[in-house]
Design a protein around this motif. Structure first.
Motif, PDB file in Angstrom:
ATOM      1  N   GLN A   1      83.426  83.142 -42.232  1.00  0.00           N
ATOM      2  CA  GLN A   1      83.175  84.583 -42.244  1.00  0.00           C
ATOM      3  C   GLN A   1      84.223  85.221 -41.336  1.00  0.00           C
ATOM      4  N   LEU A   2      85.157  85.935 -41.956  1.00  0.00           N
ATOM      5  CA  LEU A   2      86.298  86.472 -41.212  1.00  0.00           C
ATOM      6  C   LEU A   2      85.883  87.302 -40.013  1.00  0.00           C
ATOM      7  N   ALA A   3      84.785  88.044 -40.125  1.00  0.00           N
ATOM      8  CA  ALA A   3      84.404  88.975 -39.059  1.00  0.00           C
ATOM      9  C   ALA A   3      84.234  88.254 -37.725  1.00  0.00           C
ATOM     10  N   TYR A   4      83.652  87.054 -37.775  1.00  0.00           N
ATOM     11  CA  TYR A   4      83.385  86.332 -36.526  1.00  0.00           C
ATOM     12  C   TYR A   4      84.665  85.784 -35.906  1.00  0.00           C
TER      13      TYR A   4
ATOM     14  N   ARG B   1      73.557  80.488 -40.354  1.00  0.00           N
ATOM     15  CA  ARG B   1      72.868  80.271 -39.078  1.00  0.00           C
ATOM     16  C   ARG B   1      71.801  79.186 -39.137  1.00  0.00           C
TER      17      ARG B   1
ATOM     18  N   PHE C   1      77.653  98.128 -49.236  1.00  0.00           N
ATOM     19  CA  PHE C   1      76.448  97.490 -48.680  1.00  0.00           C
ATOM     20  C   PHE C   1      75.354  98.478 -48.289  1.00  0.00           C
TER      21      PHE C   1
ATOM     22  N   THR D   1      77.118  91.009 -39.611  1.00  0.00           N
ATOM     23  CA  THR D   1      78.547  90.773 -39.778  1.00  0.00           C
ATOM     24  C   THR D   1      79.340  92.044 -39.524  1.00  0.00           C
TER      25      THR D   1
ATOM     26  N   THR E   1      74.329  92.309 -53.218  1.00  0.00           N
ATOM     27  CA  THR E   1      74.338  91.661 -51.911  1.00  0.00           C
ATOM     28  C   THR E   1      72.912  91.462 -51.388  1.00  0.00           C
TER      29      THR E   1
ATOM     30  N   LEU F   1      87.567  95.595 -29.440  1.00  0.00           N
ATOM     31  CA  LEU F   1      88.582  94.662 -28.922  1.00  0.00           C
ATOM     32  C   LEU F   1      89.997  95.191 -29.155  1.00  0.00           C
TER      33      LEU F   1
ATOM     34  N   ARG G   1      83.089  95.336 -33.584  1.00  0.00           N
ATOM     35  CA  ARG G   1      83.541  94.828 -32.291  1.00  0.00           C
ATOM     36  C   ARG G   1      85.029  94.476 -32.367  1.00  0.00           C
ATOM     37  N   ALA G   2      85.412  93.839 -33.460  1.00  0.00           N
ATOM     38  CA  ALA G   2      86.807  93.395 -33.601  1.00  0.00           C
ATOM     39  C   ALA G   2      87.777  94.574 -33.556  1.00  0.00           C
TER      40      ALA G   2
ATOM     41  N   ASP H   1      85.402  84.206 -46.613  1.00  0.00           N
ATOM     42  CA  ASP H   1      84.469  85.327 -46.784  1.00  0.00           C
ATOM     43  C   ASP H   1      85.076  86.560 -46.126  1.00  0.00           C
TER      44      ASP H   1
ATOM     45  N   ILE I   1      77.064  92.808 -44.455  1.00  0.00           N
ATOM     46  CA  ILE I   1      75.698  92.967 -43.975  1.00  0.00           C
ATOM     47  C   ILE I   1      75.728  93.302 -42.486  1.00  0.00           C
TER      48      ILE I   1
ATOM     49  N   ALA J   1      80.166  92.448 -36.014  1.00  0.00           N
ATOM     50  CA  ALA J   1      81.343  91.687 -35.571  1.00  0.00           C
ATOM     51  C   ALA J   1      82.633  92.412 -35.954  1.00  0.00           C
ATOM     52  N   TYR J   2      82.663  93.012 -37.141  1.00  0.00           N
ATOM     53  CA  TYR J   2      83.863  93.771 -37.541  1.00  0.00           C
ATOM     54  C   TYR J   2      84.075  94.998 -36.645  1.00  0.00           C
TER      55      TYR J   2
ATOM     56  N   ASP K   1      72.581  99.698 -43.757  1.00  0.00           N
ATOM     57  CA  ASP K   1      72.546  98.701 -42.681  1.00  0.00           C
ATOM     58  C   ASP K   1      73.921  98.099 -42.413  1.00  0.00           C
TER      59      ASP K   1
ATOM     60  N   ASN L   1      71.500  92.131 -48.414  1.00  0.00           N
ATOM     61  CA  ASN L   1      70.956  92.931 -47.299  1.00  0.00           C
ATOM     62  C   ASN L   1      69.962  93.989 -47.769  1.00  0.00           C
TER      63      ASN L   1
ATOM     64  N   ALA M   1      86.550  88.936 -34.474  1.00  0.00           N
ATOM     65  CA  ALA M   1      85.919  89.409 -33.236  1.00  0.00           C
ATOM     66  C   ALA M   1      86.569  88.785 -32.002  1.00  0.00           C
TER      67      ALA M   1
ATOM     68  N   GLN N   1      68.179  84.375 -43.642  1.00  0.00           N
ATOM     69  CA  GLN N   1      67.887  85.668 -44.269  1.00  0.00           C
ATOM     70  C   GLN N   1      66.606  85.634 -45.110  1.00  0.00           C
TER      71      GLN N   1
END
Lengths: 298, 298
Positions: free
Chosen positions: B74-77, B262, A138, A115, B163, A126, A121-122, B106, A112, A118-119, A141, B165, B80, B238
């Motif tokens: 959540q792996l993305a965070y 969140r 997905f 998230t 999903t 980074l 950005r990663a 996740d 989503i 964040a990917y 969005d 979203n 990051a 959400q």
């Protein structure tokens, strides 16, 4: 020149090569003199195995920068060594970029919007990859954080439109009520997503992954996706030949890059000789075969 | 008891809770006393931010183990923060498991078979998560490494069927020539993939992600997927409510777990009070609301 598509196609012309080298480090397939750096093998732990991977990949990166336009680290093989492997991924991206390779992080992420941000950005901000592979499941969005970086920051993405594996038909080739296949509808979305990402080359920084193991489909998708750079996996170890793949190039012989991972990395296992020379020879053969097929239209 | 579905449903009964806590650490949303651990904020670098995340998540894990059945990093965070964040992910999984939580990584990974094997090894074997979220786009061969671990090793997976979203309809709701939507065909695949993974509970270790933000679809998928545990995102931040989500439970009031990230993690931002007490209060409210809805069938 900041647009990712322009940078990619410029590298193709400059190196006269469509070759992308997939970085899929696998301890069991590595040459004995590299394995010897971890005498206890995988039981020695992730640090020792990562040292083997580092030595192997650094030597390859040093030897192939004139033949290979981009490297494509496959995240899974780095994550398989945990955080040690993830750190090696970061180091290898930096090393590859310093040697003039473009870097396509083969992360196949998708989530989503918040998230996906964040990917993006990663991997793009980074770690600093030039482009990343993304999963379209997905919809818009989930892609937007990558698209924004393609529009505004010279980054690129490759959307998984039609993958190279045997089961890819199960979902990707479902027939929709309009008669199109699902992956053709994803191709339509890719064209929409490409808005605002075209460079001076006439190509978009939003690319598509189109498996080389389905030659008819790949050629058809080339036609459906004018101006979309194609990243074509499946060459070599997965069975596709340069003839199979010829249809992915445009009339000028460009617009696509082709990945090979195991067939180059572990070429010594079939050809013999020193592993680094074998890898270089295989990469040069692949470059020549693809260039010949692509040049028919030049 | 080794089957993942059995372990999940046993935890639901024992804790009288369907609550999954999503671990989505975001520096900007953290309470001031946690942010104070990195006085220079994100500019202090990934190590300092990771220290904040560690303190925040450890306190939460310590406070919620009787209310929450599973945590879902959540792996993305974590990615990051690069390799520093990936190491924190490893540490948090170990800490959560030691506190009796089930852990659902996740990761939403999906790739060709040989690569999927590396992802399964990374998250289920090495990091030691109990289950992982997976993307179905590649079809059966890309799922097989996860399925094998569900059949043979007590692990679980949750396939992204529908999903939460807004753009999820673009591909997932395409109408196929047979009249089914694409995500309904994926639901059929999930049933096929579940073969050989059923536990004494009558549930499979192959689960499905079904967004709570599409209540009608979620209830319909509950009917299409008997014996498939549902992981329902979208609660709280959400927008989905317990009433929206009620249809995902079976006649016994089980068979689904519901994620909130969140709305629990950062509950203090709306409710005030100490952040840890606010998170616990929000988790307890969610537990009670879902239990009441689920119990209608008991």
């Amino acid at each position: 020149m900041n647009n990712f598509a322009d940078r990619l196609l410029e590298a193709v012309e400059r190196k006269r090569s469509h070759v992308v080298l997939g970085l899929d480090p696998d301890f069991d397939l590595m040459p004995p003199d590299v394995q010897a750096l971890a005498p206890d093998g995988v039981s020695a732990g992730t640090e020792a195995v990562a040292e083997c991977f580092r030595a192997f990949l650094s030597d390859l990166l040093g030897a192939l920068s004139d033949v290979v336009v981009a490297v494509k680290p496959q995240l899974a093989y780095f994550e398989a060594l945990g955080s040690t492997g993830y750190r090696l991924y970061e180091e290898m991206v930096a090393e590859a970029r310093s040697l003039g390779y473009l870097v396509i992080a083969d992360a196949k992420r998708g989530d989503i919007g918040s998230t996906a941000e964040a990917y993006a950005r990663a991997h793009l901000d980074l770690v600093g990859a030039d482009a990343v592979t993304v999963n379209p499941w997905f919809g818009t969005d989930g892609l937007e954080p990558f698209l924004r970086r393609a529009r505004d920051e010279g980054k690129g993405l490759f959307v998984l439109v039609k993958t190279s594996n045997p089961s890819s038909a199960e979902i990707q080739d479902l027939v929709t009520v309009s008669g199109d296949l699902v992956h053709e509808r994803v191709a339509d979305l890719v064209l929409r997503w490409s808005d605002g990402t075209y460079g001076a080359s006439g190509y978009s920084s939003v690319g598509a992954v189109v498996g080389g193991t389905h030659p008819g489909q790949a050629q058809m998708l080339r036609g459906l996706l004018p101006g979309i750079p194609l990243l074509v996996p499946g060459y070599g170890a997965q069975g596709a030949t340069a003839e199979d793949i010829g249809g992915v190039f445009d009339a000028r012989g460009t617009g696509a890059v082709v990945n090979s991972s195991r067939a180059i990395l572990y070429a010594y296992r079939t050809s013999g000789g020193h592993w680094l020379a074998a890898a270089r020879a295989e990469a040069e053969l692949m470059r020549a075969a693809l260039w010949a097929v692509g040049s028919r239209g030049r």
